[in-house]
Design a protein around this motif. Structure first.
Motif, PDB file in Angstrom:
ATOM      1  N   TYR A  64       0.819  -1.213   0.000  1.00 18.48           N
ATOM      2  CA  TYR A  64       0.000   0.000   0.000  1.00 18.48           C
ATOM      3  C   TYR A  64       0.853   1.263   0.000  1.00 18.48           C
ATOM      4  O   TYR A  64       0.433   2.290  -0.534  1.00 18.48           O
ATOM      5  N   ALA A  89       1.662   1.784  -3.509  1.00 23.16           N
ATOM      6  CA  ALA A  89       0.479   2.335  -4.184  1.00 23.16           C
ATOM      7  C   ALA A  89       0.320   3.816  -3.869  1.00 23.16           C
ATOM      8  O   ALA A  89      -0.036   4.617  -4.748  1.00 23.16           O
ATOM      9  N   ARG A 127      -8.317  -5.390  -7.270  1.00 24.56           N
ATOM     10  CA  ARG A 127      -6.984  -5.162  -6.708  1.00 24.56           C
ATOM     11  C   ARG A 127      -5.905  -5.312  -7.773  1.00 24.56           C
ATOM     12  O   ARG A 127      -4.934  -4.536  -7.817  1.00 24.56           O
ATOM     13  N   GLN A 138      -5.795  -2.299  -9.844  1.00 22.55           N
ATOM     14  CA  GLN A 138      -5.133  -1.234  -9.101  1.00 22.55           C
ATOM     15  C   GLN A 138      -3.615  -1.374  -9.170  1.00 22.55           C
ATOM     16  O   GLN A 138      -2.899  -0.388  -9.382  1.00 22.55           O
ATOM     17  N   VAL A 181      -6.398   3.925  -6.184  1.00 26.65           N
ATOM     18  CA  VAL A 181      -6.329   3.219  -4.907  1.00 26.65           C
ATOM     19  C   VAL A 181      -6.634   4.210  -3.784  1.00 26.65           C
ATOM     20  O   VAL A 181      -5.914   5.189  -3.604  1.00 26.65           O
ATOM     21  N   ASN A 198      -6.673   4.061  -0.049  1.00 32.18           N
ATOM     22  CA  ASN A 198      -6.241   3.166   1.012  1.00 32.18           C
ATOM     23  C   ASN A 198      -7.078   3.303   2.270  1.00 32.18           C
ATOM     24  O   ASN A 198      -7.435   4.411   2.688  1.00 32.18           O
ATOM     25  N   THR A 215      -9.036  -1.430   0.612  1.00 31.77           N
ATOM     26  CA  THR A 215      -9.185  -0.228  -0.216  1.00 31.77           C
ATOM     27  C   THR A 215     -10.674   0.003  -0.448  1.00 31.77           C
ATOM     28  O   THR A 215     -11.470  -0.944  -0.445  1.00 31.77           O
TER      29      THR A 215
END
Length: 398
Positions: A81, A84, A330, A333, A340, A342, A363
């Motif tokens: 994450y 991301a 996902r 993403q 995304v 989070n 997410t």
């Protein structure tokens, strides 16, 4: 002890990925590319910075993930994450200071990666084994019932000579299914697109088929029409008197189930990741269960309580669809095709292996897609139940 764990992890990666993976080198390269992406972003090259940050994750960190995920899944989930966040910030034009803070978190986590010592737990292997069992058992049971119907029709015509065509067609369908699995695995490994995009597309196709199967299994009328269509095809083959024609009908009927099985297992194999061995354990148990089913159907001549099995099969099929929806979103993403948002740290997070098998990723987009899928199922089941309870006008007693 740490050296032994790291050695075992490296051996696991070597067996799971093509070629030998140098985990330390991949982590260092990911670190260097993160730093390079910040330099590019600072110089105004936002598109180049985004691509470099994406390469740091997709082309390097992901290759180091399997052993790290086994040893400390929580840290790896957090790093996913954070990567991301870095990509999203670069795409949206975030302040350089914010991106430096995210990159600092990534770099600190990369330095910790070599000393990870945790394990995978129990729930993920259980889910992988359950998934492996359910897919093969559902599709195998459907194939067994179709074969039983074809053989029953041939018995009613007293044409035992053509029974060999049924077994030839079934054997050819099994062989074709095995070849399809091998071909699909090879083609996906050399496809000129990212692994995430492959996973996303596979998940979407699996969801569409699972969604159709869920409602088809609940509609008795559709099953009867399908059986009538199959009997009509078998009747035409019997009238021709050709073993090849009967074998072809059986082949196409059984191979359809085999093709679906290959597709579902491709999606499940990606989700299983480091616990993929447990998925194959479930496959082996399902094969044993199907042997018993085939013996009951073809040797002992017993009728199975399939009508009672449909609710359980529908439930499991729906759960697979919901999980694959989450994994598909996902994957889109991770490929950079979807934003995304989070929720990491704000909602409870699962072990990464459990999250992959259930599709429950923290997410907004993945959870919203799964919630929408559940809502569609609830509405669809409610509509079907309402139709079943509605009195038939044509069938009213006089």
């Amino acid at each position: 002890m740490k050296r032994l764990l790291l050695l075992l992890a490296l051996l696991g990666v070597a067996s799971a990925a093509p070629g030998q993976v140098d985990v330390a080198a991949e982590l260092r390269t990911a670190h260097d590319l993160v730093a390079q992406s910040l330099r590019e972003y600072a110089s105004g090259q936002r598109e180049a910075a985004f691509k470099t940050a994406r390469a740091a994750y997709l082309d390097h960190f992901e290759y180091a993930e399997p052993p790290l995920r086994v040893l400390n899944p929580d840290l790896i989930l957090e790093m996913e994450y954070r990567f991301a966040d870095l990509r999203n910030g670069m795409k949206s034009g975030a302040n350089l200071s914010e991106l430096r803070a995210v990159a600092g978190d990534i770099d600190g986590s990369l330095r910790k990666a070599e000393s990870i010592v945790n394990g995978t737990g129990v729930l993920a292997p259980t889910l992988a084994a359950t998934g492996g069992f359910t897919i093969l058992f559902r599709e195998g049971l459907e194939a067994a019932l179709l074969m039983a119907a074809i053989l029953a029709y041939l018995a009613s015509t007293r044409n035992d000579r053509l029974r060999r065509g049924v077994w030839w067609g079934a054997g050819a369908a099994l062989a074709a299914t095995a070849l399809t699995w091998a071909a699909a695995t090879y083609l996906l490994s050399i496809a000129p697109i990212s692994r995430e995009l492959i996973s996303a597309v596979t998940s979407v196709i699996a969801v569409v088929i699972l969604f159709y199967l869920s409602f088809w299994m609940l509609q008795q009328g559709d099953r009867k029409r399908s059986a009538e269509f199959m009997r009509a095809r078998v009747s035409q083959a019997v009238q021709s008197g050709s073993l090849g024609a009967v074998a072809l009908v059986t082949f196409t009927t059984i191979y359809r189930e085999g093709f679906e099985t290959v597709l579902f297992y491709q999606a499940l194999a990606v989700a299983s990741g480091p616990v993929q061995g447990y998925m194959y354990l479930g496959v082996a148990l399902a094969a044993l269960a199907l042997v018993a089913v085939f013996a009951a159907l073809f040797r002992l001549g017993r009728r199975l309580p399939t009508q009672q099995l449909f609710p359980a099969l529908v439930t499991v099929t729906a759960l697979f669809a919901v999980a694959f929806v989450g994994n598909g979103v996902r994957a889109f993403q991770e490929a950079g095709w979807l934003p995304v948002t989070n929720l990491y740290g704000r909602v409870p997070t699962l072990d990464p292996n459990v999250a992959a098998l259930t599709g429950l990723h923290p997410t907004v987009e993945t959870l919203a897609a799964q919630g929408l899928m559940v809502l569609v199922y609830v509405i669809g089941f409610a509509v079907l139940r309402a139709r079943e309870r509605r009195p038939s006008r044509t069938g009213a007693p006089v």
